[in-house]
Design an enzyme around this catalytic site. Sequence first.
Site, short mmCIF file in Angstrom:
data_model
loop_
_atom_site.label_atom_id
_atom_site.label_comp_id
_atom_site.label_asym_id
_atom_site.label_seq_id
_atom_site.Cartn_x
_atom_site.Cartn_y
_atom_site.Cartn_z
CE LYS A 80 0.72 28.77 58.49
NZ LYS A 80 2.48 28.23 58.39
N GLY A 180 12.37 32.56 46.54
CA GLY A 180 12.12 33.30 47.45
C GLY A 180 13.48 33.48 48.90
CB VAL A 181 16.46 35.30 48.69
CG1 VAL A 181 16.58 34.42 48.03
CG2 VAL A 181 15.80 36.63 47.70
CG ASN A 183 11.55 37.15 56.98
OD1 ASN A 183 12.42 38.42 57.46
ND2 ASN A 183 9.93 36.94 57.00
CB VAL A 184 13.24 31.19 55.14
CG1 VAL A 184 13.18 29.39 55.60
CG2 VAL A 184 11.99 31.36 56.64
P1 NAD Z 1 8.56 36.49 53.24
O1 NAD Z 1 7.70 36.54 53.32
O2 NAD Z 1 9.35 36.52 54.39
O3 NAD Z 1 9.57 35.20 52.10
C1 NAD Z 1 8.91 34.80 51.13
C2 NAD Z 1 9.36 35.81 49.24
O4 NAD Z 1 9.29 34.69 48.58
C3 NAD Z 1 9.19 36.69 49.48
O5 NAD Z 1 10.56 37.65 49.58
C4 NAD Z 1 8.58 37.26 48.81
O6 NAD Z 1 9.00 38.33 47.92
C5 NAD Z 1 8.93 35.63 47.49
N1 NAD Z 1 7.92 34.98 46.71
C6 NAD Z 1 6.61 35.60 47.07
N2 NAD Z 1 6.24 34.68 45.19
C7 NAD Z 1 7.07 33.85 44.85
C8 NAD Z 1 7.12 33.71 43.49
N3 NAD Z 1 6.67 33.79 42.39
N4 NAD Z 1 8.44 34.02 42.81
C9 NAD Z 1 9.67 34.69 43.98
N5 NAD Z 1 9.59 34.70 44.98
C10 NAD Z 1 8.21 35.02 45.31
O7 NAD Z 1 8.40 34.59 53.56
P2 NAD Z 1 9.09 33.84 55.17
O8 NAD Z 1 8.84 33.92 55.99
O9 NAD Z 1 10.58 33.62 54.27
O10 NAD Z 1 8.51 31.86 54.14
C11 NAD Z 1 9.03 31.35 53.44
C12 NAD Z 1 8.28 30.17 53.17
O11 NAD Z 1 8.39 28.87 54.37
C13 NAD Z 1 6.35 30.27 53.19
O12 NAD Z 1 5.68 29.80 52.84
C14 NAD Z 1 6.33 29.76 54.88
O13 NAD Z 1 4.58 29.37 54.76
C15 NAD Z 1 7.20 28.86 54.90
N6 NAD Z 1 7.80 28.70 56.22
C16 NAD Z 1 8.19 29.38 56.95
C17 NAD Z 1 8.45 29.91 58.32
C18 NAD Z 1 8.87 30.76 58.89
O14 NAD Z 1 9.51 30.28 59.80
N7 NAD Z 1 9.29 31.64 58.97
C19 NAD Z 1 8.50 28.26 58.94
C20 NAD Z 1 8.34 27.45 57.81
C21 NAD Z 1 7.50 27.30 56.93
#
Ligand code: NAD
Length: 345
Positions: A80, A180-181, A183-184
Site C-alpha cells: 500500500k 461515506g458515500v 466512489n464505493v
Molecule cells: P472515497 O474517498 O471516494 O469515499 C469515502 C467517502 O467517505 C468520502 O465521500 C468522504 O467524504 C467520506 N468520509 C470520510 N470520513 C467520513 C466520516 N467520518 N463520516 C462520514 N463520511 C466520511 O473513497 P472510496 O474509494 O469510496 O473508498 C471508501 C473506503 O473503501 C476506503 O476505506 C477505502 O480504503 C476502501 N476501499 C476502497 C476500494 C475502491 O475500489 N475504491 C477498494 C477496497 C477498499
Amino acid sequence: MSVFSHLEFDDHEQLVFVRDKESGLKAIIAVHNTHLGPALGGCRMWPYESDEAALTDVLRLSKGMTYKSAIAGLPLGGGKCVIIGDPRKDKSPQLLRALGRAIEGLSGAYITAEDSGTSVADMVTIGECTQYASGVMVGSEHGGDPSPSTAYGVFVGLQASVAYQLNRTDLTGVKVAVQGVGNVGFHLCKYLKAAGAELIVTDIFPENVQRVVSELGAAAVAPDEIYAVQADVFAPCAMGGIINTQSLRQLQAKVIAGAANNQLSRPEISQQLQAQGVLYAPDYVINAGGIIDIAYQRNGGSAAQLKTHIEAIGTSLEQIFQRAEQSGCCTQLVADQIAAERLSQ
Ligand code: NAD
C-alpha cells in the site's frame, strides 16, 4: 517514530519513505508480503494529522492487502502507499510523477492503484513515470476505476451476511446505514436501492450526501448519528478504525458489511462484536472486488469471469461464518486463519 517495534509492524518486507521537496510529496510505501506475487495495493491520499498516523495506516493497510489477495485466490502479495496531504488542495501532476519515479525504483515489488483520494486520472499521471501503476485500463467496463467492482462485491457480501444473520433471502425493506458515500459508497447505494433496501446515509461532504438523497431517495443523518440509527445493516464505506468501544455502544445494526479497510480499531473488537451478537463480514474479504478487478485488468479475463470471481466473495463469507459458528471463534480470526493457511501453502 519507531518502526520495527511499531505495534502494527508485521515483518513487512520493505518500507520506503518518499520525499520530493519541489512538489511537496511526502509518502510512505509499504510492501508487506510478496510470497504469492508482487505487492498490489492502492495509493491513499489523506491529510493525516501526523506522520505516525500515516505510518500506522500504511502498515495496517498493506497487511490487509496481503490477506485480501490470499483469500480472493489472486497471485498477488500485499502493499500500500499513503500520501500525506489533502487530495483537494495538495495534489499536482509533479507530486504524482515524483511518486511514480519512487514506485519505479522498487522494480515491480509494489504495484499501485486507486484508493481513497486518488483517481484513474491520477494513476495515468503516476504511470507516466512507472510501469507499475494499474487501474488505468481504458477499455475496461469502468475505464479502469475499481470502485464499482468493489461496490458489487460488498453488495454480494452484504446479501450473504443478511441471509446468514437475519434469515432474509432478499433485501426488500432491509434498512442499511451507509457511512461515506464516495466512489464505493455511492455505487453500493445504487445496488442496494435496486434490490429494494432502505438507505440511511451520511458523509462529511454535503454534496456527496445530496447526490444520494436526490438520486436514490436516501434519508440523511449527521456523521456522528450514523451508528445509532435503527438499521439492520451498518455499511462502513469511509475510513478505518470506526468500529471501536464507543461506536459499539451506539450500534443498533446486527450486521456490519461495508467497504472500508481496517474497520476494527483493535483486533479484540471482533470478540466484542461476537459477544454483542453482531455478525461482522471481515473487511478484507468483503471489499476484495476492486483488487480482483485490477488483477483481471492486468492479467486478462472476460467480464463474465470477473463477475463470477467477485461473486465468490459471497461463498467465502458463508464459509467464514459457518467455520466461526462451529468453532466459537470470531469471524475476523477465522478469516485471518484461512489467509494464513493460503500464505503458507
Ligand atoms: P472515497 O474517498 O471516494 O469515499 C469515502 C467517502 O467517505 C468520502 O465521500 C468522504 O467524504 C467520506 N468520509 C470520510 N470520513 C467520513 C466520516 N467520518 N463520516 C462520514 N463520511 C466520511 O473513497 P472510496 O474509494 O469510496 O473508498 C471508501 C473506503 O473503501 C476506503 O476505506 C477505502 O480504503 C476502501 N476501499 C476502497 C476500494 C475502491 O475500489 N475504491 C477498494 C477496497 C477498499
